[in-house]
Enzyme design. Structure first.
Site, PDB file in Angstrom:
ATOM      1  N   SER A 164      -1.844  44.845   2.880  1.00  0.00           N
ATOM      2  CA  SER A 164      -0.727  43.972   3.219  1.00  0.00           C
ATOM      3  C   SER A 164       0.444  44.173   2.260  1.00  0.00           C
ATOM      4  CB  SER A 164      -1.198  42.520   3.242  1.00  0.00           C
ATOM      5  OG  SER A 164      -0.199  41.676   3.778  1.00  0.00           O
ATOM      6  N   ASP A 317       6.583  43.530   5.719  1.00  0.00           N
ATOM      7  CA  ASP A 317       5.719  44.096   4.680  1.00  0.00           C
ATOM      8  C   ASP A 317       5.048  45.372   5.194  1.00  0.00           C
ATOM      9  OD1 ASP A 317       3.948  42.938   6.457  1.00  0.00           O
ATOM     10  OD2 ASP A 317       2.659  42.061   4.933  1.00  0.00           O
ATOM     11  N   ASP A 319       2.213  46.430   6.354  1.00  0.00           N
ATOM     12  CA  ASP A 319       1.449  46.479   7.607  1.00  0.00           C
ATOM     13  C   ASP A 319       2.096  45.651   8.710  1.00  0.00           C
ATOM     14  OD1 ASP A 319       0.677  44.070   6.312  1.00  0.00           O
ATOM     15  OD2 ASP A 319      -1.191  44.018   7.455  1.00  0.00           O
ATOM     16  N   ASP A 321       2.823  42.483   9.281  1.00  0.00           N
ATOM     17  CA  ASP A 321       2.340  41.205   9.800  1.00  0.00           C
ATOM     18  C   ASP A 321       3.157  40.029   9.233  1.00  0.00           C
ATOM     19  OD1 ASP A 321       1.286  41.235   7.227  1.00  0.00           O
ATOM     20  OD2 ASP A 321      -0.774  40.804   7.837  1.00  0.00           O
TER      21      ASP A 321
END
Length: 590
Positions: A164, A317, A319, A321
């Site tokens: 993340s 960010d 990834d 999400d």
């Protein structure tokens, strides 16, 4: 007495060192890759004792975000063998749960981090070697698209390789269930049990079967983007404001693949990029940390926004999400909104438009986490929309959607840590979707001669001026973990009578599942899974929540206060008063 205590301490340290060394020596067996062996040999040198302990003193465990850690050799590190152990343990658990299936199916995705592709392919090989059919993305993809893929292909599970928004040294293994949500109890604990049964690496089947692996790419992206576009509630407003100036940065991550595509799909034409940050790079060279919660991560985007006189700035960010945004305030200056503020405007817009579009039937609901602003509750109540409070972690929001599927309609939900979701086809926070809806909200506001910030002020005027702030205290390594545990024990066993001059009137202990009214002494049960979280409610309406992070070496303090905003002109004054109140609240815990 001091000498006795010191002797006992030294004996414990000596025993710990011996255990750690024995664990490390297992990694020198013949079946371990040569480069990992060399790293372990280096750690076993006397001068590297501290690093050795950090690498081997424990095994990585699933937290709110799954398996996550610093990359390197060791049981407490992300590497081929810890990832392989997790994948094999997960595979064994899937086989137990879906024994009736002719062939179990899983989907696998990864982000831009160093070793992410290698770890994703390692997982694909292990699952395929266990007889599973694997859908592997051809390149990096946002985490929410992995959740969507699990549901679309009717998989029994899935994995995304990501850490993340963590620093570049980290990577992670997030495991998902057949509903597209991250593992929750009892599955998370049961997978850990299966992982622990793998006592040596010979029990991991690394020999993949290529015929069992299907590579998926752009054609699948289009299906996902079309689903996001179908969520649009104000297509006419977008059409009239298609020239809305949007600055977007993926901060070197996966968002570059799909966020601009989603924005264009729903009708936006003016999307400005940050070329240096469009380049995917696991070292994140242009930022200190790839976290859109940090102002520094948006600086290049803000500079671009000033240059082109943008309406809104969005950053995702690695990834994709989470999303952080910046908008113009009443002084025409760009200001960063926190996750609670963005979430409040988004939920307000969604519910208001559902009402205007005659979509509210009395069976709709929203979901938020216990540390997210209570403003969402006030908004839901006004429109007679049901709301749920869940523990921190989007997997608990996904669980509510799963339980209500076919019975009630999920409008949207979110958490203060910059994660939001609408619709039911994804079961994790989705920054691709969120960027599209945030831009749409800005277009809807502009259609009324307002800005995104104006909508936030309107909400404060109607529902009260809520203000929240998060304080993180970082405590790294084994000693840090012990210190965090000590802080929680002290607050739990010796709670404060008052904070910032205001009496504590109620305490919620989610580990004990007890809510205690301090004034009456009455206790009631909390109907949520047990979690190491404490909440202190004060006489002046303030709230402080405390919890150790499930994925990072830190303890988190969430402060929430509320004031009255009677007219727009008072915004600066009331904002300053609430800032002072929050600062004083958090100072108590420093």
């Amino acid at each position: 007495m001091y000498l006795c205590n010191q002797l006992l301490k030294n004996l414990k340290i000596s025993k710990m060192n011996e255990i750690v060394k024995n664990k490390a020596k297992i990694w020198l067996q013949e079946n371990i890759d040569p480069e990992i062996k060399e790293e372990v040999k280096e750690l076993l040198k006397p001068e590297n004792e501290k690093e050795l302990i950090e690498a081997f003193y424990k095994d990585l465990e699933f937290g709110t975000g799954g398996l996550r850690g610093i990359m390197g050799a060791g049981t407490n590190r992300m590497n081929k063998y810890t990832v392989g152990t997790a994948a094999q343990g997960f595979a064994n658990y899937l086989k137990k749960n879906f024994s009736e299936k002719n062939q179990i199916k899983v989907a696998i995705a990864h982000d831009c981090r160093n070793n992410s592709r290698f770890f994703a392919e390692t997982c694909a090989n292990i699952f395929s070697a266990n007889g599973f059919y694997v859908y592997l993305f051809d390149d990096l993809r946002p985490t929410p698209e992995l959740s969507f893929a699990i549901r679309h292909f009717k998989c029994q599970g899935g994995v995304v390789i990501t850490a993340s928004h963590n620093p570049k040294e980290y990577n992670g293994f997030k495991a998902y269930w057949e509903d597209g949500g991250q593992l929750i109890s009892p599955h998370d604990k049961n997978v850990i049990d299966e992982v622990r049964k793998i006592t040596d690496f010979t029990k991991i089947n690394f020999k993949g079967k290529k015929d069992n692996i299907e590579i998926i790419g752009e054609e699948f992206d289009n299906i996902y983007i079309n689903k996001i576009a179908a969520l649009s509630l104000s297509p006419e407003a977008i059409e009239r404001n298609s020239d809305l100036k949007i600055v977007y940065t993926p901060i070197h991550g996966t968002g570059v693949k799909l966020v601009p595509t989603a924005l264009k799909k729903i009708g936006f034409k003016n999307i400005y990029h940050i070329d240096a940050q469009d380049k995917t790079d696991g070292n994140f060279p242009t930022v200190i940390s790839p976290n859109p919660e940090n102002a520094e991560a948006l600086q290049m985007a803000l500079d671009k926004a000033k240059e082109v006189d943008a309406d809104i700035v969005m950053a995702t960010d690695p990834d994709a999400d989470r999303v952080g945004i910046a908008v113009k305030n009443n002084k025409n200056e760009f200001v960063l909104l926190n996750g609670n503020q963005t979430g409040a405007v988004l939920i307000y817009y969604l519910i208001k438009k559902w009402k205007e579009n005659n979509k509210l039937t009395g069976k709709e609901y929203i979901v938020k986490t216990i540390v997210t602003t209570e403003l969402l509750v006030d908004i839901a109540k006004k429109y007679k929309v049901e709301y749920y409070d869940v523990l921190t972690g989007f997997k608990f929001i996904a669980d509510i959607i799963k339980k209500n599927e076919g019975k009630k309609k999920f409008i949207g939900g979110g958490e203060e840590s910059y994660g939001y979701l609408a619709g039911e086809f994804v079961r994790d926070k989705d920054a691709v979707m969120s960027c599209a809806l945030i831009a749409e909200t800005a277009a809807w506001a502009k259609d009324q001669g307002k800005s995104f910030f104006d909508v936030l002020i309107d909400i404060y005027l109607e529902f009260g001026f809520y203000k929240e702030q998060l304080m993180n205290i970082v405590k790294k390594g084994k000693e840090g973990a012990e210190e965090i545990a000590s802080i929680m024990d002290k607050l739990r066993n010796n709670p404060p009578d008052e904070i910032n001059g205001s009496k504590v009137v109620m305490i919620k202990d989610y580990l004990k599942s007890i809510c205690k009214d301090i004034e009456t002494g009455n206790e009631s049960l909390i109907d949520l899974p047990k979690s190491n979280v404490l909440q202190f409610f004060l006489a002046d309406g303030s709230k402080v929540s405390v919890r150790p992070s499930g994925t990072e070496p830190k303890i988190k303090f969430y402060a929430s206060v509320k004031g009255n905003l009677n007219k727009k002109e008072d915004f600066e004054k009331v904002n300053a008063e609430l800032d002072t109140q929050i600062t004083n609240l958090l100072s108590f815990f420093k």
